[in-house]
Design an enzyme around this catalytic site. Sequence first.
Site, PDB file in Angstrom:
ATOM      1  N   ARG A  34       0.925  -8.047 -13.023  1.00  0.00           N
ATOM      2  CA  ARG A  34       0.648  -9.021 -11.963  1.00  0.00           C
ATOM      3  C   ARG A  34       0.455 -10.438 -12.485  1.00  0.00           C
ATOM      4  O   ARG A  34       0.481 -11.392 -11.716  1.00  0.00           O
ATOM      5  CB  ARG A  34      -0.558  -8.570 -11.145  1.00  0.00           C
ATOM      6  CG  ARG A  34      -0.237  -7.488 -10.132  1.00  0.00           C
ATOM      7  CD  ARG A  34       0.450  -8.048  -8.880  1.00  0.00           C
ATOM      8  NE  ARG A  34      -0.560  -8.589  -7.975  1.00  0.00           N
ATOM      9  CZ  ARG A  34      -0.730  -9.864  -7.721  1.00  0.00           C
ATOM     10  NH1 ARG A  34       0.020 -10.771  -8.304  1.00  0.00           N
ATOM     11  NH2 ARG A  34      -1.670 -10.254  -6.885  1.00  0.00           N
ATOM     12  N   ASP A  36       3.975  -2.224   0.407  1.00  0.00           N
ATOM     13  CA  ASP A  36       2.812  -2.600   1.211  1.00  0.00           C
ATOM     14  C   ASP A  36       3.110  -2.391   2.685  1.00  0.00           C
ATOM     15  O   ASP A  36       4.263  -2.446   3.121  1.00  0.00           O
ATOM     16  CB  ASP A  36       2.400  -4.057   0.960  1.00  0.00           C
ATOM     17  CG  ASP A  36       1.015  -4.321   1.512  1.00  0.00           C
ATOM     18  OD1 ASP A  36       0.027  -4.018   0.819  1.00  0.00           O
ATOM     19  OD2 ASP A  36       0.899  -4.790   2.674  1.00  0.00           O
ATOM     20  N   ARG A  63      -4.995  -2.569  -8.895  1.00  0.00           N
ATOM     21  CA  ARG A  63      -5.713  -3.464  -9.811  1.00  0.00           C
ATOM     22  C   ARG A  63      -6.721  -2.814 -10.733  1.00  0.00           C
ATOM     23  O   ARG A  63      -7.144  -3.407 -11.703  1.00  0.00           O
ATOM     24  CB  ARG A  63      -6.447  -4.539  -8.991  1.00  0.00           C
ATOM     25  CG  ARG A  63      -5.536  -5.633  -8.526  1.00  0.00           C
ATOM     26  CD  ARG A  63      -6.193  -6.425  -7.454  1.00  0.00           C
ATOM     27  NE  ARG A  63      -6.515  -5.536  -6.339  1.00  0.00           N
ATOM     28  CZ  ARG A  63      -7.011  -5.945  -5.190  1.00  0.00           C
ATOM     29  NH1 ARG A  63      -7.278  -7.209  -5.007  1.00  0.00           N
ATOM     30  NH2 ARG A  63      -7.246  -5.091  -4.215  1.00  0.00           N
ATOM     31  N   TYR A 115      -2.743  -7.224  12.285  1.00  0.00           N
ATOM     32  CA  TYR A 115      -2.432  -8.223  11.252  1.00  0.00           C
ATOM     33  C   TYR A 115      -1.573  -9.338  11.799  1.00  0.00           C
ATOM     34  O   TYR A 115      -1.772 -10.517  11.508  1.00  0.00           O
ATOM     35  CB  TYR A 115      -1.721  -7.571  10.058  1.00  0.00           C
ATOM     36  CG  TYR A 115      -2.686  -7.012   9.052  1.00  0.00           C
ATOM     37  CD1 TYR A 115      -3.529  -7.853   8.335  1.00  0.00           C
ATOM     38  CD2 TYR A 115      -2.771  -5.646   8.821  1.00  0.00           C
ATOM     39  CE1 TYR A 115      -4.430  -7.348   7.418  1.00  0.00           C
ATOM     40  CE2 TYR A 115      -3.667  -5.133   7.910  1.00  0.00           C
ATOM     41  CZ  TYR A 115      -4.499  -5.987   7.205  1.00  0.00           C
ATOM     42  OH  TYR A 115      -5.387  -5.484   6.311  1.00  0.00           O
ATOM     43  N   ARG A 169      -4.254   4.039  -2.986  1.00  0.00           N
ATOM     44  CA  ARG A 169      -4.296   2.924  -3.946  1.00  0.00           C
ATOM     45  C   ARG A 169      -4.445   3.420  -5.374  1.00  0.00           C
ATOM     46  O   ARG A 169      -5.140   2.826  -6.186  1.00  0.00           O
ATOM     47  CB  ARG A 169      -5.441   1.964  -3.625  1.00  0.00           C
ATOM     48  CG  ARG A 169      -5.253   1.148  -2.381  1.00  0.00           C
ATOM     49  CD  ARG A 169      -4.199   0.066  -2.609  1.00  0.00           C
ATOM     50  NE  ARG A 169      -3.835  -0.553  -1.342  1.00  0.00           N
ATOM     51  CZ  ARG A 169      -4.386  -1.657  -0.861  1.00  0.00           C
ATOM     52  NH1 ARG A 169      -5.304  -2.277  -1.542  1.00  0.00           N
ATOM     53  NH2 ARG A 169      -4.004  -2.144   0.288  1.00  0.00           N
TER      54      ARG A 169
HETATM   55  O1  CP3 Z   1      -0.991   3.123  -4.663  1.00  0.00           O
HETATM   56  C1  CP3 Z   1      -0.840   2.918  -3.455  1.00  0.00           C
HETATM   57  O2  CP3 Z   1      -1.680   3.252  -2.600  1.00  0.00           O
HETATM   58  C2  CP3 Z   1       0.502   2.410  -2.970  1.00  0.00           C
HETATM   59  C3  CP3 Z   1       0.623   1.036  -2.628  1.00  0.00           C
HETATM   60  C4  CP3 Z   1      -0.014   0.417  -1.402  1.00  0.00           C
HETATM   61  C5  CP3 Z   1      -0.349  -0.960  -1.353  1.00  0.00           C
HETATM   62  N1  CP3 Z   1      -0.729  -1.269  -0.082  1.00  0.00           N
HETATM   63  C6  CP3 Z   1      -0.245  -1.902  -2.487  1.00  0.00           C
HETATM   64  C7  CP3 Z   1      -1.175  -3.053  -2.489  1.00  0.00           C
HETATM   65  C8  CP3 Z   1      -0.274   0.944  -0.135  1.00  0.00           C
HETATM   66  C9  CP3 Z   1      -0.142   2.380   0.352  1.00  0.00           C
HETATM   67  C10 CP3 Z   1      -0.717  -0.140   0.684  1.00  0.00           C
HETATM   68  C11 CP3 Z   1      -1.028   0.011   2.129  1.00  0.00           C
HETATM   69  C12 CP3 Z   1      -1.777  -1.057   2.780  1.00  0.00           C
HETATM   70  N2  CP3 Z   1      -1.572  -2.420   2.680  1.00  0.00           N
HETATM   71  C13 CP3 Z   1      -2.783  -0.857   3.733  1.00  0.00           C
HETATM   72  C14 CP3 Z   1      -3.237   0.477   4.234  1.00  0.00           C
HETATM   73  C15 CP3 Z   1      -4.219   1.086   3.324  1.00  0.00           C
HETATM   74  C16 CP3 Z   1      -5.591   0.529   3.457  1.00  0.00           C
HETATM   75  O3  CP3 Z   1      -6.065  -0.056   2.493  1.00  0.00           O
HETATM   76  O4  CP3 Z   1      -6.194   0.725   4.538  1.00  0.00           O
HETATM   77  C17 CP3 Z   1      -3.228  -2.107   4.171  1.00  0.00           C
HETATM   78  C18 CP3 Z   1      -4.325  -2.379   5.172  1.00  0.00           C
HETATM   79  C19 CP3 Z   1      -2.451  -3.083   3.510  1.00  0.00           C
HETATM   80  C20 CP3 Z   1      -2.524  -4.555   3.663  1.00  0.00           C
HETATM   81  C21 CP3 Z   1      -3.020  -5.188   2.425  1.00  0.00           C
HETATM   82  N3  CP3 Z   1      -2.314  -5.235   1.229  1.00  0.00           N
HETATM   83  C22 CP3 Z   1      -4.226  -5.883   2.233  1.00  0.00           C
HETATM   84  C23 CP3 Z   1      -5.307  -6.037   3.286  1.00  0.00           C
HETATM   85  C24 CP3 Z   1      -4.237  -6.356   0.925  1.00  0.00           C
HETATM   86  C25 CP3 Z   1      -5.244  -7.264   0.301  1.00  0.00           C
HETATM   87  C26 CP3 Z   1      -6.541  -6.612   0.064  1.00  0.00           C
HETATM   88  C27 CP3 Z   1      -6.613  -6.094  -1.325  1.00  0.00           C
HETATM   89  O5  CP3 Z   1      -6.902  -4.890  -1.487  1.00  0.00           O
HETATM   90  O6  CP3 Z   1      -6.386  -6.908  -2.200  1.00  0.00           O
HETATM   91  C28 CP3 Z   1      -3.058  -5.899   0.289  1.00  0.00           C
HETATM   92  C29 CP3 Z   1      -2.646  -6.146  -1.115  1.00  0.00           C
HETATM   93  C30 CP3 Z   1      -2.237  -4.940  -1.894  1.00  0.00           C
HETATM   94  N4  CP3 Z   1      -1.342  -3.998  -1.507  1.00  0.00           N
HETATM   95  C31 CP3 Z   1      -2.680  -4.600  -3.200  1.00  0.00           C
HETATM   96  C32 CP3 Z   1      -2.011  -3.431  -3.579  1.00  0.00           C
HETATM   97  C33 CP3 Z   1      -2.116  -2.674  -4.889  1.00  0.00           C
HETATM   98  C34 CP3 Z   1      -3.682  -5.434  -4.000  1.00  0.00           C
HETATM   99  C35 CP3 Z   1      -3.250  -5.724  -5.352  1.00  0.00           C
HETATM  100  C36 CP3 Z   1      -2.623  -7.026  -5.642  1.00  0.00           C
HETATM  101  O7  CP3 Z   1      -2.957  -8.067  -5.049  1.00  0.00           O
HETATM  102  O8  CP3 Z   1      -1.804  -6.987  -6.572  1.00  0.00           O
END
Ligand code: CP3
Length: 342
Positions: free
Chosen positions: A36, A72, A27, A149, A23
Amino acid sequence: MNDRFLRACRREPVDCTPVWFMRQAGRYMADYRELRKRYSLLEIVRQPELAVAVTLQPVDVIDVDAAILFSDLLVPFTPMGLDFEFIKGEGPSIHYPIRSASDVGRLRTFDPRESLAHVLETIRILRRELHDRVPLIGFGGAPFTLAAYAIEGGPSTTYAHTKAFMYAQPEAWHKLGAMFAALIADYMRAQIDAGAQAIQIFDSWAGALSRSDYREFALPHSRAIFDQLSDSGVPLIHFGVGATAILNDLAEAGGDVIGLDWRLPLDEAWARISDRAVQGNLDPTALLGPRERMFAAADDVLRRAGGRPGHIFNLGHGILPSTSLEQVQALAKHVHAATLAG
Ligand code: CP3
């Protein structure tokens, strides 16, 4: 080219310890939050020029040794017919979660080269724009985490629906697991063909399983992905959270590099999987504390790695949104300086 990340994946000697952060694009960065305001997360993912810009933001301002594709884990759900959205403050919400064998039957397979062409285009543009500055990591979800999920419909603490489904409908479960394994292996192959230089498989929720359940319901499907990619020529990283109890089982499923969370000291975890490279494992909350305390915690990780080839510095999970960019920048610099000297 800066190849210390790829060298460490292969357990070759490096000039200093490579660093990247899960990540690292997100954010905690003001530029991302700004973007965003105008676009949803999925809109960014679907427009290659935006996804490229977000991927490059941390590479430009933090001393990281790898870029990770901005996308994602759940992106493949849409072409499977599992519509979802991200709800602010809550996370993903799948409109019609899978609850029965017939729900599994209605899922569609897809060709990522067509249905996810935008992601592959992002990778191709990134490779051009990165000019080999740092390698690009592609990624996908492990079958258990994706199935969790799809069945829960969103975040869960108990995974009650998922486990009830596994236990009561093992045939449908294994059909779902095999389907995810085949689709993700193909999608990862397409990412590699487009230019991804390493692949990380996230099994973020595997830690919810007992060892015997992991072995029965998750391991065979994860292993299928690693087996299918074994001749791909790029390093494969396998990461789970809270997976200390199943570390050996996770490693058995596959991966050249095993991602470690922060719960077990790095040297103890590495001793259990000594034939692999490791990635980790600073607690993401260490970045929220005073800088000297964060440095001391990073030094402890580095001391436990002991300069052995095959360590990639990372956090035990993703950077938290409340983290300050300056802390992340300082941490990357610190890891490089500390290991160059040592
Ligand atoms: O910089 C990076 O790591 C690359 C981008 C990336 C995102 N998601 C963007 C994202 C990666 C590698 C992921 C993988 C991902 N997505 C995982 C595995 C990693 C982990 O955290 O265990 C999982 C479980 C997800 C599913 C997911 N996506 C969830 C549960 C959420 C909401 C929770 C949260 O953190 O807000 C997301 C949203 C998400 N994916 C964001 C980002 C940057 C949040 C930012 C936003 O809402 O703009």
